[in-house]
Design a protein around this motif. Structure first.
Motif, PDB file in Angstrom:
ATOM      1  N   MET A   1     -25.712  56.560  28.951  1.00  0.00           N
ATOM      2  CA  MET A   1     -27.142  56.365  28.759  1.00  0.00           C
ATOM      3  C   MET A   1     -27.893  57.281  29.724  1.00  0.00           C
ATOM      4  O   MET A   1     -27.518  57.421  30.871  1.00  0.00           O
ATOM      5  CB  MET A   1     -27.502  54.909  29.016  1.00  0.00           C
ATOM      6  CG  MET A   1     -28.997  54.658  28.945  1.00  0.00           C
ATOM      7  SD  MET A   1     -29.435  52.955  29.250  1.00  0.00           S
ATOM      8  CE  MET A   1     -29.001  52.255  27.686  1.00  0.00           C
ATOM      9  N   THR A   2     -28.936  57.863  29.246  1.00  0.00           N
ATOM     10  CA  THR A   2     -29.752  58.704  30.103  1.00  0.00           C
ATOM     11  C   THR A   2     -30.827  57.874  30.775  1.00  0.00           C
ATOM     12  O   THR A   2     -31.231  56.834  30.271  1.00  0.00           O
ATOM     13  CB  THR A   2     -30.401  59.840  29.290  1.00  0.00           C
ATOM     14  OG1 THR A   2     -31.182  59.266  28.256  1.00  0.00           O
ATOM     15  CG2 THR A   2     -29.350  60.762  28.699  1.00  0.00           C
ATOM     16  N   TYR A   3     -31.280  58.332  31.918  1.00  0.00           N
ATOM     17  CA  TYR A   3     -32.239  57.537  32.683  1.00  0.00           C
ATOM     18  C   TYR A   3     -33.610  57.485  32.031  1.00  0.00           C
ATOM     19  O   TYR A   3     -34.420  56.642  32.381  1.00  0.00           O
ATOM     20  CB  TYR A   3     -32.344  58.041  34.119  1.00  0.00           C
ATOM     21  CG  TYR A   3     -33.010  59.383  34.270  1.00  0.00           C
ATOM     22  CD1 TYR A   3     -34.375  59.480  34.484  1.00  0.00           C
ATOM     23  CD2 TYR A   3     -32.279  60.551  34.225  1.00  0.00           C
ATOM     24  CE1 TYR A   3     -34.988  60.699  34.614  1.00  0.00           C
ATOM     25  CE2 TYR A   3     -32.888  61.773  34.371  1.00  0.00           C
ATOM     26  CZ  TYR A   3     -34.239  61.833  34.577  1.00  0.00           C
ATOM     27  OH  TYR A   3     -34.848  63.048  34.713  1.00  0.00           O
ATOM     28  N   ASP A   4     -33.908  58.344  31.083  1.00  0.00           N
ATOM     29  CA  ASP A   4     -35.215  58.293  30.424  1.00  0.00           C
ATOM     30  C   ASP A   4     -35.358  57.077  29.504  1.00  0.00           C
ATOM     31  O   ASP A   4     -36.456  56.742  29.082  1.00  0.00           O
ATOM     32  CB  ASP A   4     -35.501  59.576  29.662  1.00  0.00           C
ATOM     33  CG  ASP A   4     -34.494  59.865  28.564  1.00  0.00           C
ATOM     34  OD1 ASP A   4     -33.341  59.434  28.702  1.00  0.00           O
ATOM     35  OD2 ASP A   4     -34.862  60.534  27.591  1.00  0.00           O
ATOM     36  N   ARG A  19     -43.008  55.533  38.581  1.00  0.00           N
ATOM     37  CA  ARG A  19     -44.292  54.945  38.991  1.00  0.00           C
ATOM     38  C   ARG A  19     -44.213  54.207  40.325  1.00  0.00           C
ATOM     39  O   ARG A  19     -45.201  54.144  41.045  1.00  0.00           O
ATOM     40  CB  ARG A  19     -44.796  53.987  37.923  1.00  0.00           C
ATOM     41  CG  ARG A  19     -45.217  54.678  36.667  1.00  0.00           C
ATOM     42  CD  ARG A  19     -45.817  53.689  35.694  1.00  0.00           C
ATOM     43  NE  ARG A  19     -46.166  54.357  34.454  1.00  0.00           N
ATOM     44  CZ  ARG A  19     -46.663  53.731  33.413  1.00  0.00           C
ATOM     45  NH1 ARG A  19     -46.859  52.439  33.445  1.00  0.00           N
ATOM     46  NH2 ARG A  19     -46.947  54.398  32.318  1.00  0.00           N
ATOM     47  N   CYS A  20     -43.080  53.612  40.637  1.00  0.00           N
ATOM     48  CA  CYS A  20     -42.975  52.851  41.883  1.00  0.00           C
ATOM     49  C   CYS A  20     -41.824  53.421  42.722  1.00  0.00           C
ATOM     50  O   CYS A  20     -41.028  54.223  42.239  1.00  0.00           O
ATOM     51  CB  CYS A  20     -42.756  51.366  41.586  1.00  0.00           C
ATOM     52  SG  CYS A  20     -41.125  50.957  40.941  1.00  0.00           S
ATOM     53  N   PRO A  21     -41.720  53.027  43.992  1.00  0.00           N
ATOM     54  CA  PRO A  21     -40.636  53.537  44.843  1.00  0.00           C
ATOM     55  C   PRO A  21     -39.244  53.208  44.314  1.00  0.00           C
ATOM     56  O   PRO A  21     -38.316  54.006  44.467  1.00  0.00           O
ATOM     57  CB  PRO A  21     -40.878  52.846  46.187  1.00  0.00           C
ATOM     58  CG  PRO A  21     -42.308  52.447  46.185  1.00  0.00           C
ATOM     59  CD  PRO A  21     -42.665  52.195  44.754  1.00  0.00           C
ATOM     60  N   VAL A  22     -39.099  52.064  43.660  1.00  0.00           N
ATOM     61  CA  VAL A  22     -37.801  51.691  43.100  1.00  0.00           C
ATOM     62  C   VAL A  22     -37.423  52.650  41.971  1.00  0.00           C
ATOM     63  O   VAL A  22     -36.282  53.112  41.887  1.00  0.00           O
ATOM     64  CB  VAL A  22     -37.823  50.227  42.602  1.00  0.00           C
ATOM     65  CG1 VAL A  22     -36.519  49.858  41.914  1.00  0.00           C
ATOM     66  CG2 VAL A  22     -38.110  49.283  43.757  1.00  0.00           C
ATOM     67  N   CYS A  23     -38.385  52.965  41.106  1.00  0.00           N
ATOM     68  CA  CYS A  23     -38.148  53.922  40.015  1.00  0.00           C
ATOM     69  C   CYS A  23     -37.737  55.282  40.575  1.00  0.00           C
ATOM     70  O   CYS A  23     -36.787  55.908  40.110  1.00  0.00           O
ATOM     71  CB  CYS A  23     -39.404  54.129  39.177  1.00  0.00           C
ATOM     72  SG  CYS A  23     -39.895  52.753  38.166  1.00  0.00           S
ATOM     73  N   ARG A  24     -38.499  55.762  41.543  1.00  0.00           N
ATOM     74  CA  ARG A  24     -38.216  57.086  42.108  1.00  0.00           C
ATOM     75  C   ARG A  24     -36.842  57.137  42.761  1.00  0.00           C
ATOM     76  O   ARG A  24     -36.102  58.109  42.597  1.00  0.00           O
ATOM     77  CB  ARG A  24     -39.310  57.472  43.090  1.00  0.00           C
ATOM     78  CG  ARG A  24     -40.625  57.794  42.399  1.00  0.00           C
ATOM     79  CD  ARG A  24     -41.648  58.384  43.344  1.00  0.00           C
ATOM     80  NE  ARG A  24     -42.165  57.416  44.309  1.00  0.00           N
ATOM     81  CZ  ARG A  24     -43.174  56.601  44.085  1.00  0.00           C
ATOM     82  NH1 ARG A  24     -43.786  56.612  42.915  1.00  0.00           N
ATOM     83  NH2 ARG A  24     -43.588  55.752  45.014  1.00  0.00           N
ATOM     84  N   LEU A  30     -29.664  58.655  40.007  1.00  0.00           N
ATOM     85  CA  LEU A  30     -29.044  58.998  38.726  1.00  0.00           C
ATOM     86  C   LEU A  30     -28.940  60.507  38.533  1.00  0.00           C
ATOM     87  O   LEU A  30     -27.968  60.995  37.971  1.00  0.00           O
ATOM     88  CB  LEU A  30     -29.827  58.363  37.580  1.00  0.00           C
ATOM     89  CG  LEU A  30     -29.662  56.860  37.433  1.00  0.00           C
ATOM     90  CD1 LEU A  30     -30.675  56.323  36.438  1.00  0.00           C
ATOM     91  CD2 LEU A  30     -28.256  56.512  37.007  1.00  0.00           C
ATOM     92  N   GLN A  31     -29.925  61.253  38.985  1.00  0.00           N
ATOM     93  CA  GLN A  31     -29.877  62.703  38.834  1.00  0.00           C
ATOM     94  C   GLN A  31     -28.794  63.312  39.709  1.00  0.00           C
ATOM     95  O   GLN A  31     -28.133  64.267  39.310  1.00  0.00           O
ATOM     96  CB  GLN A  31     -31.231  63.316  39.161  1.00  0.00           C
ATOM     97  CG  GLN A  31     -32.259  63.095  38.090  1.00  0.00           C
ATOM     98  CD  GLN A  31     -33.621  63.636  38.480  1.00  0.00           C
ATOM     99  OE1 GLN A  31     -33.888  63.921  39.642  1.00  0.00           O
ATOM    100  NE2 GLN A  31     -34.503  63.769  37.512  1.00  0.00           N
TER     101      GLN A  31
END
Length: 63
Positions: A1-4, A19-24, A30-31
């Motif tokens: 699964m891709t992170y998008d 959008r948030c620090p957890v997302c970033r 993942l990258q």
């Protein structure tokens, strides 16, 4: 699964938007974790087609 395609449990936004620090943080993890994580399914299909064409060309030249 891709992170998008992942949705953040913290802010309920796509992880790819960051959008948030957890997302970033998860997006960065993942990258760095996997080269193929950033590839879209269409890019994977194109890569597979190129690989099949290269193998067919190599097989044709050895005959």
């Amino acid at each position: 699964m891709t992170y998008d395609r992942l949705v953040c449990a913290n802010c309920a936004a796509p992880v790819s938007e960051g959008r948030c620090p957890v997302c970033r943080a998860n997006r960065e993890r993942l990258q760095q974790e996997n080269f193929f994580a950033g590839l879209t399914p269409m890019m994977l299909i194109a890569l597979l087609a190129v690989l099949i064409a290269a193998v067919a060309l190599l097989a044709h030249q050895t005959v």
